[in-house]
Scaffold this motif. Sequence first.
Motif, PDB file in Angstrom:
ATOM      1  N   ILE A   7       0.732  -1.166  -0.068  1.00 27.87           N
ATOM      2  CA  ILE A   7       0.113   0.091   0.093  1.00 27.87           C
ATOM      3  C   ILE A   7       0.935   1.253   0.113  1.00 27.87           C
ATOM      4  O   ILE A   7       2.001   1.354   0.786  1.00 27.87           O
ATOM      5  N   GLN A   8       0.714   2.230  -0.882  1.00 29.50           N
ATOM      6  CA  GLN A   8       1.336   3.268  -0.982  1.00 29.50           C
ATOM      7  C   GLN A   8       0.704   4.699  -0.600  1.00 29.50           C
ATOM      8  O   GLN A   8      -0.597   4.845  -1.020  1.00 29.50           O
ATOM      9  N   VAL A   9       1.345   5.672  -0.132  1.00 32.35           N
ATOM     10  CA  VAL A   9       0.593   6.973   0.086  1.00 32.35           C
ATOM     11  C   VAL A   9       1.372   8.026  -0.952  1.00 32.35           C
ATOM     12  O   VAL A   9       2.788   7.664  -0.974  1.00 32.35           O
ATOM     13  N   MET A  10       0.503   8.642  -1.615  1.00 35.83           N
ATOM     14  CA  MET A  10       1.196   9.532  -2.453  1.00 35.83           C
ATOM     15  C   MET A  10       0.618  10.828  -1.991  1.00 35.83           C
ATOM     16  O   MET A  10      -0.487  11.255  -1.834  1.00 35.83           O
ATOM     17  N   GLY A  11       1.728  11.873  -1.775  1.00 35.28           N
ATOM     18  CA  GLY A  11       1.442  13.264  -1.192  1.00 35.28           C
ATOM     19  C   GLY A  11       1.189  14.172  -2.271  1.00 35.28           C
ATOM     20  O   GLY A  11       2.016  14.271  -3.470  1.00 35.28           O
TER      21      GLY A  11
ATOM     22  N   PHE B 160       8.129  24.981  -1.083  1.00 34.57           N
ATOM     23  CA  PHE B 160       8.134  23.785  -1.894  1.00 34.57           C
ATOM     24  C   PHE B 160       8.943  22.740  -1.211  1.00 34.57           C
ATOM     25  O   PHE B 160       8.758  21.618  -0.950  1.00 34.57           O
ATOM     26  N   ARG B 161      10.362  23.306  -0.902  1.00 36.37           N
ATOM     27  CA  ARG B 161      11.283  22.552  -0.534  1.00 36.37           C
ATOM     28  C   ARG B 161      11.120  21.848   0.787  1.00 36.37           C
ATOM     29  O   ARG B 161      11.377  20.748   1.159  1.00 36.37           O
ATOM     30  N   GLY B 162      10.419  22.595   1.511  1.00 37.36           N
ATOM     31  CA  GLY B 162      10.041  22.281   2.979  1.00 37.36           C
ATOM     32  C   GLY B 162       9.054  21.264   3.173  1.00 37.36           C
ATOM     33  O   GLY B 162       8.995  20.323   3.724  1.00 37.36           O
ATOM     34  N   ARG B 163       7.961  21.396   2.297  1.00 37.68           N
ATOM     35  CA  ARG B 163       7.077  20.422   2.209  1.00 37.68           C
ATOM     36  C   ARG B 163       7.370  19.110   1.579  1.00 37.68           C
ATOM     37  O   ARG B 163       6.932  18.091   1.930  1.00 37.68           O
ATOM     38  N   ILE B 164       8.461  19.186   0.320  1.00 34.05           N
ATOM     39  CA  ILE B 164       8.673  18.028  -0.071  1.00 34.05           C
ATOM     40  C   ILE B 164       9.262  17.311   1.041  1.00 34.05           C
ATOM     41  O   ILE B 164       9.295  16.066   1.221  1.00 34.05           O
TER      42      ILE B 164
ATOM     43  N   ASN C  61       9.234  17.490   4.320  1.00 33.78           N
ATOM     44  CA  ASN C  61       8.422  16.875   5.185  1.00 33.78           C
ATOM     45  C   ASN C  61       7.384  15.691   4.794  1.00 33.78           C
ATOM     46  O   ASN C  61       7.252  14.741   5.679  1.00 33.78           O
ATOM     47  N   MET C  62       6.947  15.688   3.430  1.00 34.95           N
ATOM     48  CA  MET C  62       6.258  14.521   3.125  1.00 34.95           C
ATOM     49  C   MET C  62       7.067  13.358   2.860  1.00 34.95           C
ATOM     50  O   MET C  62       6.627  12.278   3.379  1.00 34.95           O
ATOM     51  N   LEU C  63       8.327  13.257   2.688  1.00 35.17           N
ATOM     52  CA  LEU C  63       9.207  12.323   2.358  1.00 35.17           C
ATOM     53  C   LEU C  63       9.684  11.677   3.954  1.00 35.17           C
ATOM     54  O   LEU C  63       9.716  10.608   4.009  1.00 35.17           O
ATOM     55  N   GLU C  64       9.864  12.744   4.910  1.00 32.44           N
ATOM     56  CA  GLU C  64      10.193  12.230   6.131  1.00 32.44           C
ATOM     57  C   GLU C  64       9.117  11.393   6.828  1.00 32.44           C
ATOM     58  O   GLU C  64       8.969  10.581   7.738  1.00 32.44           O
ATOM     59  N   SER C  65       7.744  11.883   6.450  1.00 29.87           N
ATOM     60  CA  SER C  65       6.595  11.310   6.969  1.00 29.87           C
ATOM     61  C   SER C  65       6.054   9.907   6.382  1.00 29.87           C
ATOM     62  O   SER C  65       5.294   9.529   6.842  1.00 29.87           O
ATOM     63  N   GLY C  66       6.834   9.722   5.413  1.00 26.57           N
ATOM     64  CA  GLY C  66       6.371   8.221   4.698  1.00 26.57           C
ATOM     65  C   GLY C  66       5.745   8.276   3.538  1.00 26.57           C
ATOM     66  O   GLY C  66       5.336   7.480   2.723  1.00 26.57           O
TER      67      GLY C  66
END
Length: 305
Positions: A38-42, A69-73, A75-80
């Motif tokens: 199961i994958q999560v797409m941000g 943009f950099r911050g959100r990317i 954050n999303m990657l670190e969140s999984g």
Amino acid sequence: MEVLSNAQNLFRITKIFNFCLFLFKINVIMGNKADRNIQVMGIVNLTDDSFFAGSRNLRADGTFDEELFRGRIVNMLESGSDILDLGACSTRPGSESICEEEEWRRLEPALNILASEHAGVKISIDTFRPSVVSRAFDIIGPFIVNDVSGGCEDMWRLLGQLQLPYIAMHTRGTPKNMQTLTDYDNVTEAVREFFEGIAAEADRHGVKDWILDPGFGFAKTVEQNWQLLREMAVLQEFGKDILVGLSRKSFLFRPLGITPADALPATQVADFIALQNGADILRVHDVSEAVRTVKLYRLFNGVNN
């Protein structure tokens, strides 16, 4: 009359039994597959008018906010987040499309940042334009094409040529008029028939890797969205991954009398239902919460990982 009544009762009982058997089979099948991938797409919106303001990465004047943009990317990657879905053209109900050059003006700097700072991250680009796909491919190489239009001949031909994964979404009309095109006899059956056509097009153009998106919130009423969510397990017959985009959508928040900003708990409930009914990819604004929803879904079905 008594014979007819008995026959009618038997018919009703048989229908109820068959329906219960179908639900049982679906529940058993999905319970056994709770450990599937199961994958999560941000969601990363390069827009200034997407329906959820918290997802926008353009300033009020339309310029690209690189720092945001950099911050959100990160954050999303670190969140999984497993996939980042970039969209530069809003497809919210009632929205007007922007021109190709404006779409590319918004998208290009984001792609350059990803290519230089996050090489190897799985990217999806939300576009219906083959020319945008070609230009993006020149910068980042292979990616997933997320096409809310359901595909045109030029797009299919390009997909076959580049062998890119493709997300095909059910809709009708355009974002501007789609909510006037909801006259289905049965929405689930209409969506199933749409994907029969998609499967045929994919075969014809040699596109083997495609993903099925039922199109929640696109050309569907509140009631039709809920019916489709209840019955979406039938779409597993195509043997393709199923992506659902339920995050903070109006069929969740309007019945509750709240706004998109308050619809995160409703989103988590809907995502859980979707997972139980066969969803493989959750397209979300809130990655951490989606990752937790997946974990609880697995625990509910006896999978502890």
